[in-house]
Scaffold this motif. Structure first.
Motif, PDB file in Angstrom:
ATOM      1  N   ALA A  42     -89.793  25.284  18.462  1.00 24.93           N
ATOM      2  CA  ALA A  42     -89.024  25.930  17.398  1.00 24.93           C
ATOM      3  C   ALA A  42     -87.843  26.677  18.025  1.00 24.93           C
ATOM      4  O   ALA A  42     -87.964  27.258  19.102  1.00 24.93           O
ATOM      5  N   THR A  50     -83.311  23.737  11.086  1.00 22.81           N
ATOM      6  CA  THR A  50     -83.555  24.316   9.772  1.00 22.81           C
ATOM      7  C   THR A  50     -83.655  25.828   9.870  1.00 22.81           C
ATOM      8  O   THR A  50     -83.649  26.419  10.961  1.00 22.81           O
ATOM      9  N   ASP A  51     -83.755  26.470   8.696  1.00 25.14           N
ATOM     10  CA  ASP A  51     -83.866  27.932   8.668  1.00 25.14           C
ATOM     11  C   ASP A  51     -85.176  28.423   9.248  1.00 25.14           C
ATOM     12  O   ASP A  51     -85.302  29.590   9.616  1.00 25.14           O
ATOM     13  N   THR A  52     -86.174  27.541   9.341  1.00 26.16           N
ATOM     14  CA  THR A  52     -87.451  27.920   9.951  1.00 26.16           C
ATOM     15  C   THR A  52     -87.486  27.640  11.442  1.00 26.16           C
ATOM     16  O   THR A  52     -88.505  27.899  12.095  1.00 26.16           O
ATOM     17  N   GLY A  53     -86.410  27.087  11.999  1.00 22.82           N
ATOM     18  CA  GLY A  53     -86.351  26.802  13.426  1.00 22.82           C
ATOM     19  C   GLY A  53     -86.765  25.404  13.815  1.00 22.82           C
ATOM     20  O   GLY A  53     -86.827  25.095  15.011  1.00 22.82           O
ATOM     21  N   GLN A  54     -87.031  24.543  12.846  1.00 25.49           N
ATOM     22  CA  GLN A  54     -87.417  23.169  13.174  1.00 25.49           C
ATOM     23  C   GLN A  54     -86.207  22.399  13.707  1.00 25.49           C
ATOM     24  O   GLN A  54     -85.140  22.379  13.104  1.00 25.49           O
ATOM     25  N   LEU A 103     -77.819  31.949  10.486  1.00 24.73           N
ATOM     26  CA  LEU A 103     -78.700  31.657   9.361  1.00 24.73           C
ATOM     27  C   LEU A 103     -77.942  31.675   8.039  1.00 24.73           C
ATOM     28  O   LEU A 103     -78.195  30.855   7.147  1.00 24.73           O
ATOM     29  N   THR A 146     -77.799  28.267   5.641  1.00 23.77           N
ATOM     30  CA  THR A 146     -78.444  28.414   4.335  1.00 23.77           C
ATOM     31  C   THR A 146     -77.551  27.878   3.228  1.00 23.77           C
ATOM     32  O   THR A 146     -78.045  27.297   2.248  1.00 23.77           O
TER      33      THR A 146
END
Length: 544
Positions: A251, A222-226, A262, A266
């Motif tokens: 992460a 994901t964009d949060t690094g998950q 990213l 996105t």
């Protein structure tokens, strides 16, 4: 001069069409256990699918592909089955290209040996007639005749595999498989080798799909690094998140080209991921890759408008020199050293650092173009080409020409630098002949590689490699010597008579008013049929 081959035209190398970035996964012990179990589980059907695909050979079609995918779907899942069959097809196609290259190489070797066996012992090569040199002794002739039979048998086996569509692939790598029989030499025990073998045969790769969340449903970042992975149906009990997914504790952060990655996820554009385990270091890595539209190829005239940094590639350094648009060297030569001994990873790192310094030097000089030779050492290790010179064959065999060009193009594209490839014919010889001695002074020693870089740059710019040297101070046309500045082809009035210079003269005929004042054939000008003076260099062949 009639034996010189035709020189190919220079061209701007197209930019890369794909991107790959890698970062480390700092996983916990639980995450490592889960990733290992999933990778080993999926590695088994991947090996079986490669076997089935190899047996089908050229008769494989879309229906057979769909059947293989349905069989794998029951074992894992539809998405993992698609990734496995796609990877299998790519591996089979790569092996087929390797077979084609090997057949071409074997045929070339056989033809070369046959040509030399047909010549008398000790016969010299006759290039004009296209005749190869003979072998030096009867024992060498006999050894080469035995090698000829071995190569023919080898070619027959490869051709049989090609006709049947069989490929010989070792999942996990031939090198790791061979270590099993040389554990003492590698400094490994059986357990250490098995860890490497298991890590090399794991399958943890998934192609992306545009329109899906974050560009990939199987392996998702994901964009949060998950970081999460879709588990096969048989391993659903390991899930710690809804919909049969396992979320890692670590992460993910891409330091290199992270902004570009990213931007893709996105808007849910496809991104492929591959998880790799380095058993030697005990580390996990994830590689993200995607395709992108190549930038339009810059026209050659636009790329050369600001001059070039010409580069001569050697086994221990890059010799670079800045040339202006007229083909004149500017500033001092630059040598970027590296070491190509050791492992392939060490050589790759050395070339990467050298290319980085080269691009930084290009930026510092204000140029936006790098000129290199379009080298190809495909047959560089040929015994018939270099004879007993094993040292030279090993030298060019370890020189990573393909990787160097690919990496230079990719790195230069990120810096906004164009790469121009030129024909390497005679650049070293003519560079030394025309440029090494004139540029050598008491304060500067110009090597043959520096001179070759000038020849490469001038060929890229479209200028002849030879330089216009000044005549003696008192020759028959100009008592004080004529112009040596090189004018461009489009410069107006560049071949007109020289203007009259006012002032007293000691010659009987004033300048600009003699019988040959308007006859350029009486002048020593480029491209004119002037009388050959002792100071004038031989002209290039018409093919140049």
């Amino acid at each position: 001069m009639g034996g010189l081959r035709e020189v190919a035209a220079s061209f701007v190398v197209p930019g890369p069409s794909g991107v790959a970035i890698r970062t480390r996964l700092r996983v916990s012990e639980t995450d490592a256990v889960v990733l290992t179990e999933v990778g080993v589980f999926l590695g088994s059907p991947a090996t079986g699918d490669l076997t089935v695909r190899s047996r089908q050979g050229p008769a494989h079609d879309a229906a057979a592909w769909a059947l293989r995918k349905r069989e794998l779907t029951g074992v894992s899942s539809a998405r993992w089955a698609g990734s496995i069959t796609k990877a299998t097809h790519d591996q089979w196609a790569l092996a087929r290209r390797g077979q084609a290259a090997e057949m071409a190489w074997l045929r070339g070797q056989i033809a070369s040996i046959e040509a030399r066996l047909a010549r008398p012992l000790g016969a010299k090569a006759e290039k004009r007639e296209g005749l190869a040199r003979g072998y030096g002794s009867r024992s060498e002739w006999h050894a080469k005749s035995r090698r000829l039979h071995a190569l023919r048998d080898r070619l027959a086996g490869v051709e049989a595999d090609w006709a049947a569509g069989r490929v010989r692939v070792v999942r996990g790598g031939k090198k790791v498989a061979g270590l099993r029989h040389h554990l003492d030499e590698a400094g490994l025990d059986e357990q250490g080798w098995r860890e490497r073998w298991r890590a090399a045969r794991m399958f943890l790769a998934a192609d992306g799909e545009s329109g899906k969340r974050f560009g990939n449903e199987t392996i998702r970042i994901t964009d949060t690094g998950q970081f999460s992975i879709r588990l096969p149906a048989a391993l659903a009990h390991l899930a710690n998140a809804p919909h049969g997914r396992y979320v890692l504790d670590a992460a993910v952060v891409f330091a290199h080209r992270g902004a570009e990655w990213l931007d893709r996820i996105t808007v849910n554009r496809a991104v492929a991921y591959r998880i790799h385990h380095d058993a030697v270091r005990g580390r996990w890595y994830v590689t993200a890759s995607w395709q992108r539209t190549p930038a339009p190829v810059l026209p050659l005239e636009a790329a050369l408008a600001g001059g070039v940094v010409a580069v001569d590639m050697n086994d221990d350094h890059l010799a670079a020199w800045r040339l202006d648009v007229h083909g004149n060297p500017v500033g001092e030569p630059r040598r970027i050293f590296y070491d190509l001994t050791g492992s392939a990873a060490h050589r790759d790192a050395q070339m990467r650092h050298a290319l980085t310094r080269l691009l930084h030097h290009t930026r510092a000089t204000g140029a936006v173009t790098v000129a290199i030779e379009n080298l190809d050492f495909t047959d560089g290790r040929c015994r018939e080409k270099h004879g007993r010179n094993k040292r030279f064959r090993r030298l060019i065999s370890r020189f990573p020409t393909a990787k160097l060009k690919a990496r230079l193009v990719a790195m230069a594209a990120e810096q906004g630098i164009a790469v121009v490839a030129v024909d390497p014919a005679y650049t070293s010889r003519w560079g030394v002949q025309h440029w090494q001695q004139p540029l050598t002074s008491t304060n500067r020693t110009v090597s043959r590689h520096d001179a070759a870089s000038i020849a490469i740059g001038r060929r890229a710019l479209g200028h002849p490699i030879r330089r216009r040297t000044a005549p003696p101070p008192h020759d028959q046309s100009d008592r004080a010597g004529h112009r040596t500045a090189q004018a461009a082809a489009e410069t107006r009035r560049r071949e007109e008579p020289r203007p009259r210079i006012p002032g007293p003269r000691t010659r009987s005929v004033p300048p600009g008013s003699g019988a040959n004042a308007g006859n350029q054939n009486a002048q020593h000008r480029s491209g004119r049929s002037a009388e050959h003076g002792f100071w004038q260099q031989d002209s290039l062949p018409p093919s140049l």
